[in-house]
Design a protein around this motif. Structure first.
Motif, mmCIF file in Angstrom:
data_model
loop_
_atom_site.group_PDB
_atom_site.id
_atom_site.type_symbol
_atom_site.label_atom_id
_atom_site.label_comp_id
_atom_site.label_asym_id
_atom_site.label_seq_id
_atom_site.Cartn_x
_atom_site.Cartn_y
_atom_site.Cartn_z
ATOM 1 N N ASP A 155 0.934 -1.142 0.090
ATOM 2 C CA ASP A 155 -0.096 0.108 -0.018
ATOM 3 C C ASP A 155 0.984 1.389 0.062
ATOM 4 O OD1 ASP A 155 -2.713 0.195 -0.411
ATOM 5 O OD2 ASP A 155 -3.034 -0.681 1.685
ATOM 6 N N GLU A 156 0.569 2.213 -0.894
ATOM 7 C CA GLU A 156 1.219 3.412 -1.006
ATOM 8 C C GLU A 156 2.780 3.187 -1.313
ATOM 9 O OE1 GLU A 156 -0.610 7.145 0.861
ATOM 10 O OE2 GLU A 156 -1.133 5.531 2.442
ATOM 11 N N ILE A 157 3.254 2.360 -2.312
ATOM 12 C CA ILE A 157 4.611 2.097 -2.616
ATOM 13 C C ILE A 157 5.658 3.381 -2.630
ATOM 14 C CG2 ILE A 157 4.238 2.084 -5.187
ATOM 15 C CD1 ILE A 157 5.989 -0.459 -5.014
ATOM 16 N N ASN A 158 4.840 4.417 -2.954
ATOM 17 C CA ASN A 158 5.837 5.680 -3.270
ATOM 18 C C ASN A 158 6.060 6.319 -1.856
ATOM 19 O OD1 ASN A 158 3.036 6.381 -2.974
ATOM 20 N ND2 ASN A 158 3.203 8.165 -4.508
ATOM 21 N N ARG A 159 5.770 5.894 -0.699
ATOM 22 C CA ARG A 159 5.956 6.628 0.641
ATOM 23 C C ARG A 159 7.278 6.068 0.948
ATOM 24 N NH1 ARG A 159 2.789 10.139 2.179
ATOM 25 N NH2 ARG A 159 0.655 10.304 1.480
ATOM 26 N N ALA A 160 7.800 5.314 0.624
ATOM 27 C CA ALA A 160 9.118 4.753 1.302
ATOM 28 C C ALA A 160 10.161 5.153 0.498
ATOM 29 C CB ALA A 160 9.194 2.962 1.121
ATOM 30 N N LEU B 5 1.182 -6.380 -5.855
ATOM 31 C CA LEU B 5 0.271 -5.604 -6.213
ATOM 32 C C LEU B 5 0.466 -4.372 -5.542
ATOM 33 C CD1 LEU B 5 -2.900 -7.582 -5.796
ATOM 34 C CD2 LEU B 5 -1.723 -7.263 -7.986
ATOM 35 N N ALA B 6 0.717 -3.262 -6.225
ATOM 36 C CA ALA B 6 1.200 -2.067 -5.321
ATOM 37 C C ALA B 6 0.258 -1.049 -5.762
ATOM 38 C CB ALA B 6 2.629 -1.695 -5.779
ATOM 39 N N THR B 7 -0.092 -0.321 -4.686
ATOM 40 C CA THR B 7 -0.845 1.023 -4.894
ATOM 41 C C THR B 7 -0.063 2.414 -4.590
ATOM 42 O OG1 THR B 7 -1.871 1.219 -2.437
ATOM 43 C CG2 THR B 7 -2.686 -0.273 -3.932
ATOM 44 N N GLN B 8 -0.807 3.425 -5.341
ATOM 45 C CA GLN B 8 -0.180 4.703 -5.151
ATOM 46 C C GLN B 8 -1.086 5.734 -5.428
ATOM 47 O OE1 GLN B 8 3.561 5.418 -7.281
ATOM 48 N NE2 GLN B 8 2.293 5.821 -9.294
ATOM 49 N N ASN B 9 -0.972 6.850 -4.692
ATOM 50 C CA ASN B 9 -2.283 7.860 -4.809
ATOM 51 C C ASN B 9 -1.398 8.976 -5.947
ATOM 52 O OD1 ASN B 9 -3.539 10.177 -4.342
ATOM 53 N ND2 ASN B 9 -3.496 10.382 -2.435
ATOM 54 N N PRO B 10 -1.896 9.281 -7.112
ATOM 55 C CA PRO B 10 -1.322 10.404 -7.784
ATOM 56 C C PRO B 10 -1.432 11.776 -7.439
ATOM 57 C CG PRO B 10 -3.618 9.657 -8.613
ATOM 58 C CD PRO B 10 -3.268 9.120 -7.458
ATOM 59 N N ILE B 11 -2.531 12.020 -6.655
ATOM 60 C CA ILE B 11 -2.786 13.458 -6.127
ATOM 61 C C ILE B 11 -1.768 13.997 -4.992
ATOM 62 C CG2 ILE B 11 -4.487 15.240 -5.199
ATOM 63 C CD1 ILE B 11 -4.785 13.616 -7.875
ATOM 64 N N GLU B 12 -1.615 13.176 -3.952
ATOM 65 C CA GLU B 12 -0.922 13.383 -2.695
ATOM 66 C C GLU B 12 0.439 13.442 -2.690
ATOM 67 O OE1 GLU B 12 -1.396 13.032 2.212
ATOM 68 O OE2 GLU B 12 -2.491 11.712 0.782
ATOM 69 N N GLN B 13 1.370 14.178 -3.126
ATOM 70 C CA GLN B 13 2.651 14.158 -3.208
ATOM 71 C C GLN B 13 3.566 14.410 -2.269
ATOM 72 O OE1 GLN B 13 3.752 12.462 -6.129
ATOM 73 N NE2 GLN B 13 1.625 12.298 -6.594
ATOM 74 N N GLU B 14 3.008 15.043 -1.084
ATOM 75 C CA GLU B 14 4.091 15.512 -0.011
ATOM 76 C C GLU B 14 4.324 14.328 0.779
ATOM 77 O OE1 GLU B 14 3.283 18.078 4.182
ATOM 78 O OE2 GLU B 14 2.049 18.514 2.393
#
Length: 328
Positions: free
Chosen positions: A120-125, A158-167
Motif C-alpha cells: 500500500d502506497e508504494i511511493n511513500r518509502a 500488487l502495489a498502490t499509489q495515490n497520484p494526487i497527494e505528493q507530500e
C-alpha cells in the motif's frame, strides 16, 4: 460446400477450463467489487502473464480491497505491507535474529515472502527500501547476508499509489516502474455504479467483504494454466506489429523516453493471456491493442512541453497505435 461446414475447428490447446475459471473469478469478485471490471480483468491477465501490477488512483475507490479480495479467490498466501517514510529494507525482506539456544543467527523472513503481496502506497518509502524490491520482483528471490532465498510460486506484487497527494512521497525510479507489467489507473465510478456500491454495502449488513468471497483457483492449477498460455500461437506478423509500436515510442516527437524491450515482451505475454481467457489458442491484433495502454503508460515519458499542455501518455499511445498498420 457441405463438407466444409462439418469441419470442427478445435483448439490445439484445451482452454475451456481456463476460460470458465476466469469467468468464475470475475463473478466472485463482482459480489463485492462494483464497476471495476477493467481492473479485475487486468489483475487476472497480469497473474496469468506472471507480472506485477501498479494500481494508481485517489483514496477510497477500492484499490486495496480489490487487491485483498483478488488474493482471496486464489488459494495462496497473502501479505500486506504499508509503506511509510521510516520503513527499512529489513522490514520488507526480513532480518537475521540470534537464536539464544544455539548462539547462531537465524533468518526470520519478512512479509515479502508470500504469494500475493499487497504494497500500500508504494511511493511513500525511501529509495533504499524501494531498491530492496528490485531483486524480489525481477528474480523472484531475495539475497540476505550472502544467502539467496527463492520465493514459492506464484509470486505477485500488487502495489498502490495515490497520484494526487505528493507530500512525503518518493517518485518510483524508471527502472522499478519497468518491472511492473501494468500500471492501472482507476477512476471514480459513475453515478449508476455509485448507487450499486452503496446498495451492495447496505445489503451486506455489516458483513466483512472477504467473508463473501470463495476460493476458486489454487497454485497447481494456476501453474498449469500458465504453461498452457506459453504454447499460445503468435504469428510473425503479430510480433512485427508489437516491435513496430514499441519502436515508435523511442523516436516520437511527443516523448522524452520510450519503452524498453521488456515492454515488448510484456505486450506479447499479455496478448497471449488475453487470447487464452477468450478461449483462443492464437493471438489476434485486438489482443495486442488491449495490452498497449496498461503495459506502456508507465514506461514512457512525455516531453515537458506536451506535459504542460495537458497531454497524457494514453493519448500518445493511441496516436502511435493508429499510425501503425494492423496486420491482417
Amino acid at each position: 460446400m457441405e463438407e466444409s461446414q462439418d469441419i470442427n475447428f478445435s483448439n490445439r490447446i484445451p482452454l475451456e477450463d481456463l476460460k470458465l475459471t476466469v469467468e468464475e473469478i470475475k463473478q466472485e469478485l463482482g459480489k463485492v467489487i462494483v464497476g471495476q471490471t477493467n481492473l479485475v480483468e487486468l489483475l487476472i491477465v497480469a497473474l496469468l502473464a506472471d507480472g506485477h501490477v501498479l494500481i494508481e488512483g485517489v483514496p477510497g475507490i477500492a484499490k486495496t480491497i480489490t487487491a485483498k479480495l483478488f488474493a482471496k479467490v486464489l488459494k495462496t498466501d497473502f501479505s500486506r505491507i504499508q509503506f511509510t517514510p521510516d520503513l527499512m529494507p529489513s522490514d520488507v525482506l526480513g532480518t537475521s535474529v540470534l537464536n539464544m539456544k544455539n548462539s547462531e543467527f537465524e533468518f526470520k523472513k519478512g512479509p515479502i515472502f508470500s504469494n500475493i503481496v499487497l504494497i500500500d502506497e508504494i511511493n511513500r518509502a525511501p529509495a533504499k527500501t524501494q531498491a530492496a524490491l528490485f531483486e524480489t520482483m525481477e528474480e523472484r528471490q531475495a539475497t540476505i547476508d550472502g544467502t539467496t532465498y527463492k520465493f514459492a510460486a506464484p509470486f505477485m506484487v500488487l502495489a498502490t499509489q495515490n497520484p494526487i497527494e505528493q507530500e512525503g512521497t518518493y517518485a518510483l525510479p524508471e527502472a522499478q516502474l519497468d518491472r511492473f507489467i501494468f500500471k492501472i489507473k482507476v477512476d471514480y465510478p459513475n453515478v449508476v455504479d455509485e448507487i450499486r456500491i452503496i446498495e451492495t454495502h447496505h445489503n451486506r449488513q455489516g458483513k466483512q467483504p472477504h467473508t463473501l468471497i470463495n476460493t476458486i483457483l489454487d497454485a497447481n492449477k494456476l501453474a498449469e494454466y500458465k504453461e498452457k498460455i506459453q504454447g499460445i500461437l503468435v504469428e510473425s506478423k503479430i510480433i512485427k506489429y508489437i516491435a513496430e509500436v514499441v519502436s515508435k515510442t523511442r523516436n516520437h516527437p511527443h516523448l522524452y523516453l520510450g519503452a524498453s524491450p521488456r515492454a515488448s515482451i510484456a505486450i506479447l505475454n499479455t496478448a497471449k493471456a488475453y487470447a487464452a481467457i477468450n478461449g483462443r489458442d492464437f493471438v489476434i491484433p485486438e489482443d495486442v491493442k488491449k495490452a498497449m495502454v496498461p503495459v506502456l503508460n508507465h514506461r514512457i515519458l512525455l516531453t515537458p512541453e506536451r506535459e504542460m499542455e495537458g497531454m497524457t501518455t494514453e493519448q500518445v499511445i493511441e496516436m502511435i497505435v493508429q499510425s501503425v498498420e494492423i496486420p491482417r
